[in-house]
Design a protein around this motif. Structure first.
Motif, PDB file in Angstrom:
ATOM      1  N   CYS A 173       4.422   5.098 -15.866  1.00 17.88           N
ATOM      2  CA  CYS A 173       3.928   3.907 -15.144  1.00 17.88           C
ATOM      3  C   CYS A 173       4.208   4.002 -13.644  1.00 17.88           C
ATOM      4  CB  CYS A 173       4.572   2.642 -15.712  1.00 17.88           C
ATOM      5  SG  CYS A 173       4.131   2.292 -17.425  1.00 17.88           S
ATOM      6  N   ASP A 174       4.544   5.193 -13.172  1.00 17.95           N
ATOM      7  CA  ASP A 174       4.797   5.418 -11.742  1.00 17.95           C
ATOM      8  C   ASP A 174       5.878   4.499 -11.193  1.00 17.95           C
ATOM      9  OD1 ASP A 174       2.864   7.483 -11.440  1.00 17.95           O
ATOM     10  OD2 ASP A 174       1.290   5.960 -11.356  1.00 17.95           O
ATOM     11  N   SER A 208       0.590   6.974  -1.593  1.00 19.19           N
ATOM     12  CA  SER A 208       1.612   6.735  -2.602  1.00 19.19           C
ATOM     13  C   SER A 208       1.023   5.987  -3.788  1.00 19.19           C
ATOM     14  CB  SER A 208       2.760   5.913  -2.003  1.00 19.19           C
ATOM     15  OG  SER A 208       2.381   4.545  -1.879  1.00 19.19           O
ATOM     16  N   VAL A 209       1.806   5.872  -4.839  1.00 25.39           N
ATOM     17  CA  VAL A 209       1.440   4.954  -5.915  1.00 25.39           C
ATOM     18  C   VAL A 209       1.758   3.537  -5.454  1.00 25.39           C
ATOM     19  CG1 VAL A 209       1.870   6.641  -7.728  1.00 25.39           C
ATOM     20  CG2 VAL A 209       3.706   5.127  -6.986  1.00 25.39           C
ATOM     21  N   PRO A 210       1.153   2.509  -6.064  1.00 21.91           N
ATOM     22  CA  PRO A 210       1.527   1.138  -5.713  1.00 21.91           C
ATOM     23  C   PRO A 210       2.978   0.852  -6.099  1.00 21.91           C
ATOM     24  CG  PRO A 210      -0.577   1.195  -6.882  1.00 21.91           C
ATOM     25  CD  PRO A 210       0.027   2.554  -7.012  1.00 21.91           C
ATOM     26  N   VAL A 211       3.660   0.080  -5.276  1.00 17.82           N
ATOM     27  CA  VAL A 211       5.037  -0.312  -5.574  1.00 17.82           C
ATOM     28  C   VAL A 211       5.103  -1.826  -5.683  1.00 17.82           C
ATOM     29  CG1 VAL A 211       6.169   1.711  -4.612  1.00 17.82           C
ATOM     30  CG2 VAL A 211       5.588  -0.168  -3.107  1.00 17.82           C
ATOM     31  N   ASP A 212       5.788  -2.278  -6.737  1.00 17.90           N
ATOM     32  CA  ASP A 212       5.902  -3.708  -6.986  1.00 17.90           C
ATOM     33  C   ASP A 212       7.195  -4.295  -6.441  1.00 17.90           C
ATOM     34  OD1 ASP A 212       4.553  -2.409  -9.700  1.00 17.90           O
ATOM     35  OD2 ASP A 212       3.533  -4.208  -8.967  1.00 17.90           O
ATOM     36  N   GLU A 213       8.149  -3.433  -6.112  1.00 10.66           N
ATOM     37  CA  GLU A 213       9.459  -3.886  -5.684  1.00 10.66           C
ATOM     38  C   GLU A 213       9.762  -3.370  -4.280  1.00 10.66           C
ATOM     39  OE1 GLU A 213      11.897  -5.771  -7.118  1.00 10.66           O
ATOM     40  OE2 GLU A 213      10.387  -6.349  -8.594  1.00 10.66           O
ATOM     41  N   GLU A 270       1.961  -3.037  -3.032  1.00  6.59           N
ATOM     42  CA  GLU A 270       1.421  -2.331  -1.886  1.00  6.59           C
ATOM     43  C   GLU A 270       1.455  -0.817  -2.086  1.00  6.59           C
ATOM     44  OE1 GLU A 270       5.037  -1.694   1.301  1.00  6.59           O
ATOM     45  OE2 GLU A 270       3.800  -3.490   1.465  1.00  6.59           O
ATOM     46  N   GLN A 271       0.617  -0.135  -1.314  1.00  6.28           N
ATOM     47  CA  GLN A 271       0.603   1.319  -1.252  1.00  6.28           C
ATOM     48  C   GLN A 271       0.789   1.757   0.192  1.00  6.28           C
ATOM     49  OE1 GLN A 271      -3.186   1.862  -3.754  1.00  6.28           O
ATOM     50  NE2 GLN A 271      -2.110   3.777  -4.099  1.00  6.28           N
ATOM     51  N   PHE A 272       1.381   2.930   0.356  1.00  3.15           N
ATOM     52  CA  PHE A 272       1.510   3.539   1.674  1.00  3.15           C
ATOM     53  C   PHE A 272       0.440   4.623   1.818  1.00  3.15           C
ATOM     54  CE2 PHE A 272       5.564   1.550   1.283  1.00  3.15           C
ATOM     55  CZ  PHE A 272       5.986   1.286   2.578  1.00  3.15           C
ATOM     56  N   VAL A 273      -0.152   4.683   3.010  1.00  2.00           N
ATOM     57  CA  VAL A 273      -1.137   5.712   3.347  1.00  2.00           C
ATOM     58  C   VAL A 273      -0.684   6.361   4.650  1.00  2.00           C
ATOM     59  CG1 VAL A 273      -3.552   6.216   3.830  1.00  2.00           C
ATOM     60  CG2 VAL A 273      -2.968   4.352   2.264  1.00  2.00           C
ATOM     61  N   VAL A 274      -0.577   7.679   4.653  1.00  2.00           N
ATOM     62  CA  VAL A 274      -0.155   8.425   5.836  1.00  2.00           C
ATOM     63  C   VAL A 274      -1.259   9.412   6.181  1.00  2.00           C
ATOM     64  CG1 VAL A 274       1.628   9.868   6.862  1.00  2.00           C
ATOM     65  CG2 VAL A 274       2.247   8.193   5.129  1.00  2.00           C
ATOM     66  N   VAL A 275      -1.664   9.475   7.463  1.00  2.00           N
ATOM     67  CA  VAL A 275      -2.773  10.343   7.869  1.00  2.00           C
ATOM     68  C   VAL A 275      -2.384  11.103   9.125  1.00  2.00           C
ATOM     69  CG1 VAL A 275      -3.841   8.401   9.115  1.00  2.00           C
ATOM     70  CG2 VAL A 275      -5.210  10.412   8.562  1.00  2.00           C
ATOM     71  N   SER A 276      -2.802  12.355   9.189  1.00  2.00           N
ATOM     72  CA  SER A 276      -2.646  13.156  10.406  1.00  2.00           C
ATOM     73  C   SER A 276      -3.834  14.105  10.498  1.00  2.00           C
ATOM     74  CB  SER A 276      -1.334  13.946  10.401  1.00  2.00           C
ATOM     75  OG  SER A 276      -1.370  14.982   9.435  1.00  2.00           O
ATOM     76  N   GLY A 277      -4.043  14.655  11.690  1.00  2.00           N
ATOM     77  CA  GLY A 277      -5.164  15.571  11.888  1.00  2.00           C
ATOM     78  C   GLY A 277      -4.856  16.578  12.975  1.00  2.00           C
TER      79      GLY A 277
END
Length: 553
Positions: free
Chosen positions: A504-505, A418-423, A321-328
């Motif tokens: 490998c991030d 973020s980068v994808p995280v496997d753990e 998964e990846q995290f996405v954070v947005v604000s405006g």
């Protein structure tokens, strides 16, 4: 069609429960439409003469039927047909209420579908009205939609009846339903951008615009207030649009009325769509509380596996998964409501050929103050697609096009990825990384900016030349010296392992494959690196320190 005729159709097996025993003439009432209504407040759907079909989802206890039946009787409804699936039979409370108000009541056995009843009525209406009672046919398709059929059937009907193409788009231009092939991506984006501009300018619907030489009428479907809260500012970012390839401003009243009915139908679908995301949003909120809390790092994998893995992915392993954070921010410095930005980002990520290949079930989102936080499950790498992660550049291009006319000169929408995280143990670090990337985006000049880990690394490394060379060397020797000494004395390869792990991030699976190691062997090496240096590689600042030391050493 008369109610008596419907009761005489043996294959339907309808059974009268109220009405006929007091006044046989009630069975000669005419049926003009067949809506399905399972809300406790049915009044706004009624004009008189309907056979109301209900599954009784609104009935819970004695006394509930009185208000519902009273509204039907006052509206001049022909009869109420109640399904027996929900409660096993029609409750006596409903029977008594219908008898009190003189409303015929019919029981619909579990084997008889509402579709079959509607087909019989509308087939008769169609024969009587020639080319058709379109309003009645739309009611048929309201029923089909309630049975989880496609809204495309309704839009196909309008195309055949009125000779125009009709589509439903999201605020990012994604086609939700309608005629195929879909609009060109540029046309769809241009339409939604003009709609957002018209909404912000306070224009009245329908919004008639021209793209190329073709007119389009844009009718909003705004049934999203429950999803974004009481603050109506920017709620247009979550709207759906009914897009008609025609100027509807001079349509005759019957056709305009039919369009209104269609918008009501799509609003029902819009509400159902939002309700379907409730569990995912609850998941995102609980995961966020866990990640920013005081739960020990070793407990995070277990707790997150019991939420994200079971509810979102249904897999037996932790999903990537990846995290996405947005604000405006508006130009006055006020925040753009995060709940509206959440809806915008959810749709942007679902765009065909967009920034990432995901389905609606792959996105869990929540609101955290002035920010929206999205947890996005992304595909596993394959030989054909070794890095199937969110494309920040593609997301920035899409958002820039959609918001081009909506944002003011100094308004801003910024996103960190973020980068994808496997753990699951790395989830806290990934969330922090996304927020740091958001800070980098906010520090830039663009009205729409999307930044990821590469931008964050570039930003940190761009500061290295400002640090004196001898200071950098001393920093690198102090941080990496224990690894060099260990490699020299024990003929290990910890320094190269560290370099590959950062390249490998922090992905265990990708790094293990690159080094041709078993995952457990890689974990043993990383644990040894952490022991020798006294640093935690799950922390973003630790990785940046190591990266700076490797670049300068």
């Amino acid at each position: 069609m008369r109610l008596r005729e419907l009761l005489n159709i043996d294959e339907l097996g309808l059974r009268p429960l109220a009405g006929a025993e007091t006044d046989d003439d009630l069975l000669d009432r005419a049926i003009s439409a067949v809506p399905i209504i399972d809300r406790a407040d049915p009044g706004r759907f009624l004009t008189g003469g309907e056979l109301v079909l209900t599954g009784l989802a609104w009935w819970h206890e004695d006394g509930d039927a009185e208000a519902f039946v009273r509204v039907l009787a006052l509206a001049g409804v022909t009869a109420l047909a109640a399904g027996e699936v929900e409660h096993g039979l029609v409750p006596d409370d409903v029977v008594r209420a219908c008898r009190r108000h003189g409303l015929p009541l019919v029981a619909v056995r579990p084997e008889t579908s509402f579709s079959a009843i509607t087909e019989h009525v509308l087939r008769r209406l169609h024969r009587q009205d020639g080319v058709g009672n379109l309003a009645a046919v739309v009611e048929r398709h309201r029923m089909l939609l309630a049975d989880r059929s496609s809204a495309d059937l309704v839009l196909d009907l309008l195309r055949e009846s009125l000779g125009v193409d009709v589509r439903v788009l999201s605020a990012t231009g994604r086609q939700i339903s309608g005629v195929r092939p879909p609009l060109r991506a540029g046309t769809a984006t241009a339409l939604t951008a003009r709609y957002l501009a018209a909404r912000r300018a306070g224009g009245a619907a329908p919004h008639v615009v021209t793209v190329g030489s073709r007119p389009y009428s844009l009718v909003p479907v705004r049934d999203v207030r429950d999803a974004i809260g009481a603050d109506p500012r920017a709620d247009e970012l979550g709207d759906w649009l009914v897009v008609i390839e025609a100027d509807t401003s001079d349509w005759p009243a019957p056709d305009a009325g039919l369009l209104d009915r269609l918008v009501e139908l799509v609003a029902d679908a819009r509400s159902a769509h939002e309700q379907s995301k409730a569990a995912l949003r609850d998941l995102a909120g609980r995961a966020l509380e866990l990640l920013r809390g005081t739960v020990p790092a070793e407990e995070i994998p277990v707790r997150l596996r019991s939420t994200a893995q079971s509810i979102v992915s249904g897999q037996l392993t932790w999903p990537r998964e990846q995290f996405v954070v947005v604000s405006g921010q508006w130009q006055e410095g006020r925040p753009i409501p995060a709940a509206a930005l959440r809806l915008l980002l959810e749709e942007a990520l679902l765009q065909p050929d967009g920034p990432v290949r995901v389905s609606p079930q792959d996105i869990a989102s929540t609101v955290d103050g002035d920010q929206a936080v999205l947890l996005t499950l992304v595909p596993e790498p394959t030989p054909d697609d070794p890095d199937p992660s969110l494309d920040c550049s593609a997301l920035q291009r899409l958002l820039s096009a959609v918001l081009a006319r909506w944002l003011g000169p100094t308004d801003r929408v910024c996103v960190g990825v973020s980068v994808p995280v496997d753990e699951p143990g790395n989830a806290r670090r990934a969330l922090e990384e996304a927020r740091n990337a958001l800070r980098i985006a906010l520090a830039g000049p663009e009205r729409v900016a999307v930044r990821g880990s590469d931008d964050l690394t570039t930003h940190i490394l761009s500061l290295l030349p400002l640090i004196p060379a001898d200071t950098l060397r001393a920093f690198a020797d102090r941080l990496l010296g224990p690894l060099r000494d260990h490699d020299r004395r024990h003929r290990t390869d910890l320094l190269n392992t560290l370099r590959a792990f950062l390249d490998c991030d922090g992905s265990w699976t990708v790094c293990a494959a690159r080094l041709h190691l078993h995952a457990n062997s890689l974990r043993h090496r990383v644990n040894r690196i952490e022991q020798l240096t006294g640093r935690d590689l799950s922390r973003l600042e630790t990785r940046l320190d190591f990266l700076a030391a490797l670049r300068s050493g």
